[in-house]
Design a protein around this motif. Structure first.
Motif, PDB file in Angstrom:
ATOM      1  N   ALA A   1     -71.501 -33.743  92.365  1.00 57.20           N
ATOM      2  CA  ALA A   1     -72.127 -34.961  91.838  1.00 57.20           C
ATOM      3  C   ALA A   1     -72.973 -34.642  90.611  1.00 57.20           C
ATOM      4  O   ALA A   1     -72.992 -35.403  89.636  1.00 57.20           O
ATOM      5  N   THR A   2     -73.656 -33.509  90.634  1.00 54.16           N
ATOM      6  CA  THR A   2     -74.476 -33.113  89.482  1.00 54.16           C
ATOM      7  C   THR A   2     -73.608 -32.813  88.274  1.00 54.16           C
ATOM      8  O   THR A   2     -73.908 -33.227  87.140  1.00 54.16           O
ATOM      9  N   ARG A   3     -72.506 -32.107  88.501  1.00 58.69           N
ATOM     10  CA  ARG A   3     -71.602 -31.788  87.382  1.00 58.69           C
ATOM     11  C   ARG A   3     -70.996 -33.073  86.806  1.00 58.69           C
ATOM     12  O   ARG A   3     -70.859 -33.224  85.592  1.00 58.69           O
ATOM     13  N   LYS A   4     -70.631 -33.996  87.679  1.00 57.41           N
ATOM     14  CA  LYS A   4     -70.063 -35.263  87.203  1.00 57.41           C
ATOM     15  C   LYS A   4     -71.112 -36.034  86.402  1.00 57.41           C
ATOM     16  O   LYS A   4     -70.793 -36.632  85.366  1.00 57.41           O
TER      17      LYS A   4
ATOM     18  N   VAL B   1     -71.104 -42.184  95.733  1.00 50.76           N
ATOM     19  CA  VAL B   1     -69.752 -41.881  96.214  1.00 50.76           C
ATOM     20  C   VAL B   1     -69.537 -40.392  96.460  1.00 50.76           C
ATOM     21  O   VAL B   1     -68.536 -40.003  97.061  1.00 50.76           O
ATOM     22  N   HIS B   2     -70.453 -39.548  95.989  1.00 52.14           N
ATOM     23  CA  HIS B   2     -70.305 -38.106  96.181  1.00 52.14           C
ATOM     24  C   HIS B   2     -71.529 -37.522  96.881  1.00 52.14           C
ATOM     25  O   HIS B   2     -71.925 -36.376  96.617  1.00 52.14           O
ATOM     26  N   ALA B   3     -72.135 -38.303  97.769  1.00 56.51           N
ATOM     27  CA  ALA B   3     -73.368 -37.867  98.435  1.00 56.51           C
ATOM     28  C   ALA B   3     -73.159 -36.600  99.253  1.00 56.51           C
ATOM     29  O   ALA B   3     -74.094 -35.818  99.458  1.00 56.51           O
TER      30      ALA B   3
ATOM     31  N   LEU C   1     -77.988 -49.329  72.891  1.00 53.67           N
ATOM     32  CA  LEU C   1     -78.244 -48.807  74.239  1.00 53.67           C
ATOM     33  C   LEU C   1     -76.921 -48.463  74.898  1.00 53.67           C
ATOM     34  O   LEU C   1     -75.945 -49.211  74.803  1.00 53.67           O
ATOM     35  N   GLU C   2     -76.873 -47.326  75.569  1.00 52.07           N
ATOM     36  CA  GLU C   2     -75.714 -46.948  76.369  1.00 52.07           C
ATOM     37  C   GLU C   2     -76.208 -46.504  77.749  1.00 52.07           C
ATOM     38  O   GLU C   2     -77.202 -45.781  77.851  1.00 52.07           O
ATOM     39  N   MET C   3     -75.525 -46.981  78.793  1.00 57.30           N
ATOM     40  CA  MET C   3     -75.922 -46.615  80.154  1.00 57.30           C
ATOM     41  C   MET C   3     -74.859 -45.748  80.812  1.00 57.30           C
ATOM     42  O   MET C   3     -73.656 -46.015  80.683  1.00 57.30           O
ATOM     43  N   ALA C   4     -75.311 -44.730  81.529  1.00 59.42           N
ATOM     44  CA  ALA C   4     -74.438 -43.894  82.349  1.00 59.42           C
ATOM     45  C   ALA C   4     -74.753 -44.216  83.806  1.00 59.42           C
ATOM     46  O   ALA C   4     -75.868 -43.965  84.270  1.00 59.42           O
ATOM     47  N   ASN C   5     -73.802 -44.775  84.494  1.00 57.98           N
ATOM     48  CA  ASN C   5     -74.024 -45.238  85.869  1.00 57.98           C
ATOM     49  C   ASN C   5     -73.857 -44.077  86.845  1.00 57.98           C
ATOM     50  O   ASN C   5     -72.832 -43.946  87.523  1.00 57.98           O
ATOM     51  N   ILE C   6     -74.872 -43.231  86.908  1.00 49.48           N
ATOM     52  CA  ILE C   6     -74.783 -42.041  87.769  1.00 49.48           C
ATOM     53  C   ILE C   6     -75.209 -42.330  89.203  1.00 49.48           C
ATOM     54  O   ILE C   6     -75.258 -41.416  90.024  1.00 49.48           O
TER      55      ILE C   6
ATOM     56  N   GLY D   1     -81.876 -37.849  95.394  1.00 45.91           N
ATOM     57  CA  GLY D   1     -81.602 -37.241  96.698  1.00 45.91           C
ATOM     58  C   GLY D   1     -80.270 -36.522  96.742  1.00 45.91           C
ATOM     59  O   GLY D   1     -79.982 -35.803  97.699  1.00 45.91           O
ATOM     60  N   VAL D   2     -79.443 -36.726  95.729  1.00 52.00           N
ATOM     61  CA  VAL D   2     -78.122 -36.085  95.687  1.00 52.00           C
ATOM     62  C   VAL D   2     -77.987 -35.224  94.434  1.00 52.00           C
ATOM     63  O   VAL D   2     -77.628 -34.049  94.502  1.00 52.00           O
ATOM     64  N   VAL D   3     -78.280 -35.828  93.294  1.00 50.94           N
ATOM     65  CA  VAL D   3     -78.084 -35.162  92.007  1.00 50.94           C
ATOM     66  C   VAL D   3     -79.333 -34.366  91.621  1.00 50.94           C
ATOM     67  O   VAL D   3     -80.457 -34.797  91.872  1.00 50.94           O
TER      68      VAL D   3
END
Length: 935
Positions: A492-495, A484-486, A472-477, A397-399
């Motif tokens: 938010a997409t660039r981050k 936090v960037h809604a 395994l590596e996780m990216a907490n997007i 809904g954001v990214v």
């Protein structure tokens, strides 16, 4: 797991039951269904979405929600056009795997079981019959359950704050009211005289969340009779809500009416000063209570389980998870209204009680599944798969998720990318394992939520696919980006792109990590010989394990010996004495009285604790420890306590009642003052037991002398759950209740043998003077603040001195330090039944360790290179778990990997980079930093 099923009968006896199960047809072959959703798309029949409380539509074939387990579709036979009219079959026509099976029939199953646990949950009260509240008349009046779905990111409005009456309105609600006790504390409209326990807290939570969801200032008002924020940190949460602008209005609203010529709802109510007020709101939320459904009542009848007057399972304070049928146990809201933490506690408690008689058969029916052989990666180039999660609309809904997927495809080493609605769902996990095998992936990146909650799930999937789980590596997007960037989707997409780039860079350097096993010392240490400690010790001994029970006093029993009666009427000292006798007769329990802990070292499965009794010391080995050290009644420095013989505390009054003291027998007027030392600046918490305790004592005084005048001065009466009946009984018996505020506390002075108590009556709006023979102070329950014990086991205390659990809801009995558990008053003030349930639950958690012959240590641990270590010992000072010590002979630090939790504090503090945290080594971290700086 047997779904779409109900228990139709139970025969036999404890330890040897036969349960008859009726399984209804799903009309979908679970082995063939891949959860693709084509059937849902093609089905023409729309029905109300029960999961979304009827605020949205779904189809006659559906899954309740996107993370359902199992994630397999099913057909509602009451709605399906073919099953009701013999036409359609569109789902069958378009299903790509031929999973639709209209020939399925009901199946009866017979199961041989040793015990039964009933956890059928509750239903939310339906306020439709309460016409005065306008629920069935006004679209701007919703239930609390409906409002939960409105706020949910996976709900019908994607988490946007709207009114169901006008979901597409460009003007979201600006004023929202919550009406408490709808379907609770009400014998006139619904015969639910009990308090539902959870409504106050969920209303506060919803008000705070609504403010967070609103882009403009939001006026939130909670209309209540008594705020029952009795749980751990609940009062603090209420005060923080007040600081955020949530209004609390003490009254019971009579009716909700439409606003003439406009949207919204109008409420008329009496203010505390007696003035009539009228206020309009855009949305009204009815805080509906918990009740037992008719279907559950029928189930209880089939199993022979007796119910109480409120239709909950009948239980006692000393057997809180046992029903009236031996071998049948209960937990959750069917055992009485309660919140999530207590439900989780009772689940563990019921498991402990149910397996007690089955202990001799432990592991006799167990089957061990061998995972696939782990693939060898030596010499292979990284083949990385990136899986991006929409998380419903939490992330999507954001990214811009498709953009992330395309971006990841071009990163070095990435050979496969894919976006999923819910990467953690069952079907996606199955597909993920298949893709790892098909695409020969040797590293996996999940761009989704927090590894704190979901890393273990994805690691299990890697194991099933034949990969080392640490690849395994996780990216907490989600938590670190979309949440936090809604307000700025592009940023938010660039981050998120940067976070995925960093994760891929690190993943390329990941290497398999080994896990080691250590034997378990199959004995337990229980610290504290009160009700909770004795119950935990007996439970563990009953399961066949030796227990060392340590009590610092000269006798067992703890605070229970000073109490009088439980809220259920049971004589607490008599029942406590019975427990003491059982403990002393149990050969597996070694009792250590007049004993304290001198030292404790070790880790889960392998603790060594030194006990000191006088000049004698004993060292015991144990695999687990349960801390049940209790609490104490505070001694006040106000209201003439200690200066006048007529002023006593609650426990002192219990002693007078048990001894038939003349001060009680001859009492003509008794006054109780609540919240003495609780809910103030020094102790900003509710002691939870005081209101019920005072009312029980007041009722006994009235029983002994019906003509006695008994007055309780209170701030909020917090007789939560079924204790509400005692409150009503006290009012019927003539006990008077006068509310006071923290800013205008009662005044007490002595007049000879009499006491004069002066308090402001908010109804009369004037001072009232009471002449009392006896003044009982409901003082705070305070912690022992046992810092020494906390240091021994590397466990934390909170700001109030209570032992701090690992997670309030998900792990309420565990500590972050593995192998150590907490129960009873050491955790937080609570009544007898909750102490015993916690003790059973803590024993159940401990049994997960004791029933294993060995434990597996995590591969993510620190390691010291002795050739680089300078011996500065900075790592020893920063380690919060005591995992690092110093090798005097070699002058280097060394790490006990069994104690290491992989936090990395030592590696960060090491000035010579002698310490490596496996899975987070310097080259991996440098690669992440470089990729972030590269943009």
């Amino acid at each position: 797991m047997i779904t779409l099923a109900e228990v139709t009968g139970l025969s036999g006896r404890q330890g040897d039951f036969e349960a008859t199960i009726l399984q209804h047809p799903r009309y979908v072959d679970m082995d063939k269904c891949i959860g693709c959703g084509t059937c849902l798309e093609k089905c023409p029949k729309k029905v109300d979405d029960i999961y979304n409380a009827g605020l949205a539509k779904t189809k006659a074939i559906s899954v309740p929600y996107s993370q359902a387990v199992p994630l397999k579709y099913s057909i509602d036979p009451q709605s399906c056009i073919y099953l009701t009219k013999g036409k359609c079959r569109a789902c069958e026509k378009f299903c790509p795997t031929g999973a639709i099976d209209f020939e399925q029939k009901e199946t009866e199953l017979k199961l041989k079981v040793g015990a039964v646990i009933m956890a059928p949950g509750f239903k939310s009260y339906d306020p439709a019959p309460l016409e005065d509240y306008g629920y069935s008349r006004l679209g701007d009046v919703v239930t609390s359950l409906e409002f939960e779905r409105i706020l949910s990111a996976t709900g019908p409005y994607g988490g946007h704050l709207v009114s169901p009456a006008r979901p597409k309105d460009e003007k979201p609600p600006r004023k929202i009211a919550w009406l408490q006790c709808v379907g609770s504390r009400d014998v006139n409209h619904c015969d639910n005289g009990y308090c539902s326990s959870v409504c106050c807290m969920y209303a506060i939570k919803q008000a705070v969340m609504a403010q967070e969801h609103s882009k403009e200032p939001l006026d939130c008002a909670v209309f209540f009779m008594d705020m029952r924020t009795v749980g751990k940190d609940f009062d603090r949460y209420m005060e923080s809500a007040k600081n955020k602008g949530v209004r609390f209005v003490r009254c019971r609203v009579h009716s909700v009416d439409p606003v003439p010529g406009a949207d919204g709802a109008k409420m008329t109510y009496l203010q505390e000063n007696g003035d009539l007020a009228e206020e309009e709101f855009d949305l009204v939320v009815l805080s509906t209570g918990l009740e037992v459904s008719p279907q559950v009542v029928e189930l209880a009848g089939r199993l022979g389980v007796e119910l109480d007057s409120d239709r909950f399972a009948a239980r006692t304070a000393f057997e809180p998870v046992s029903t009236t049928v031996p071998g049948v146990y209960v937990c959750g809201a069917f055992a009485g209204p309660k919140d999530i933490p207590q439900s989780v506690v009772e689940a563990s408690a019921a498991a402990c009680a149910a397996t007690l008689d089955l202990a001799p058969a432990r592991h006799s029916l167990s089957h061990h599944t061998e995972p696939p052989a782990e693939r060898k990666l030596s010499g292979q180039r990284p083949r990385i798969g990136v899986f991006v999660c929409n998380c419903g609309s939490n992330i999507g809904g954001v990214v811009d998720v498709p953009r992330l997927e395309e971006y990841a495809r071009g990163l070095p080493g990435v050979v496969h990318t894919e976006a999923n609605l819910f990467t953690c769902s069952q079907d996606t996990q199955v597909r993920l394992a298949e893709i790892i095998r098909e695409r020969d992936l040797n590293r996996v990146v999940i761009a989704a939520c927090s590894p704190r909650t979901h890393e273990v799930l994805f690691q299990e999937t890697l194991i099933k696919a034949g990969l080392n789980k640490y690849l395994l590596e996780m990216a907490n997007i989600r938590n670190l980006d979309s949440w936090v960037h809604a307000a700025d989707p592009e940023a938010a997409t660039r981050k998120a792109m940067d976070m995925i780039h960093m994760a891929v860079a690190k993943a390329a350097l990941l290497a398999p990590l080994d896990e080691s096993e250590l034997p378990v010392s199959q004995a337990a240490l229980v610290v504290g010989g009160g009700l909770a400690g004795m119950t935990a010790a007996l439970s563990l001994a009953g399961h066949g394990f030796p227990v060392h029970l340590v009590e610092k006093g000269d006798q067992l029993g703890g605070t229970a010996l000073s109490l009088h009666k439980a809220h259920t009427g049971e004589d607490i000292p008599i029942r406590a004495a019975e427990l003491v006798e059982r403990v002393l007769q149990e050969e597996r329990i070694t009792v250590h009285t007049k004993t304290r802990l001198r030292d404790s070292t070790g880790f889960i499965g392998n603790f060594r604790t030194t006990l000191a009794s006088g000049d004698k010391t004993t060292e015991v080995e144990h695999g687990v420890a349960i801390l049940a050290t209790g609490a104490a009644e505070s001694k006040p420095e106000e209201y003439l306590y200690g200066e006048h013989p007529g002023v006593v505390t609650s426990l002192e009054l219990d002693a007078l009642l048990k001894e038939n003291d003349p001060r009680v027998e001859n009492c003509e007027t008794a006054v109780f003052i609540q919240c003495v030392g609780s809910r103030d600046q020094n102790r900003p918490y509710c002691s939870k037991v005081c209101c019920t305790h005072s009312i029980l004592s007041a009722l006994e005084i009235k029983e002994r002398n019906p003509e006695a005048q008994v007055v309780i001065l209170y701030r909020d009466i917090r007789t939560y759950g079924q204790r509400e009946h005692l409150y009503r009984q006290a009012r019927r018996a003539g006990v008077l209740f006068i509310r006071y505020s923290l800013d205008d506390k009662p005044l007490v002075r002595a007049e000879g043998e009499q006491l004069q108590v002066e308090v402001t009556d908010p109804i009369l709006n004037r001072k009232v003077a009471l002449s009392a023979d006896l003044l009982c102070l409901a003082t705070a329950v305070e912690s022992h603040r046992d810092q020494r014990l906390a240091q021994f086991f590397k466990v934390p205390l909170d700001a109030d001195g209570w032992f701090l659990e690992a997670h309030q809801k998900l792990r309420p009995l565990d500590f972050a330090a593995d192998g150590v558990f907490v129960c009873g008053l050491a955790h937080y003030p609570k009544p007898v039944d909750e102490c015993i349930a916690q003790a059973l639950g803590a024993a159940s958690r401990a049994l997960r360790v004791l029933t294993s012959s060995s434990i597996t240590l995590s591969g993510v641990v620190s390691w010291v290179d002795p050739d680089l270590c300078s011996g500065c010992q900075g790592c020893i000072r920063v380690c919060p778990y005591g995992a690092v010590d110093f090798d005097q002979e070699r002058s280097v630090s060394r790490i006990n990997q069994a104690l290491c939790k992989g936090c990395g504090a030592c590696a960060a503090a090491c000035p010579s980079e002698a310490i490596t945290l496996r899975g987070f080594n310097n080259p991996q971290l440098y690669a992440q930093i470089k990729s972030a700086l590269a943009g």
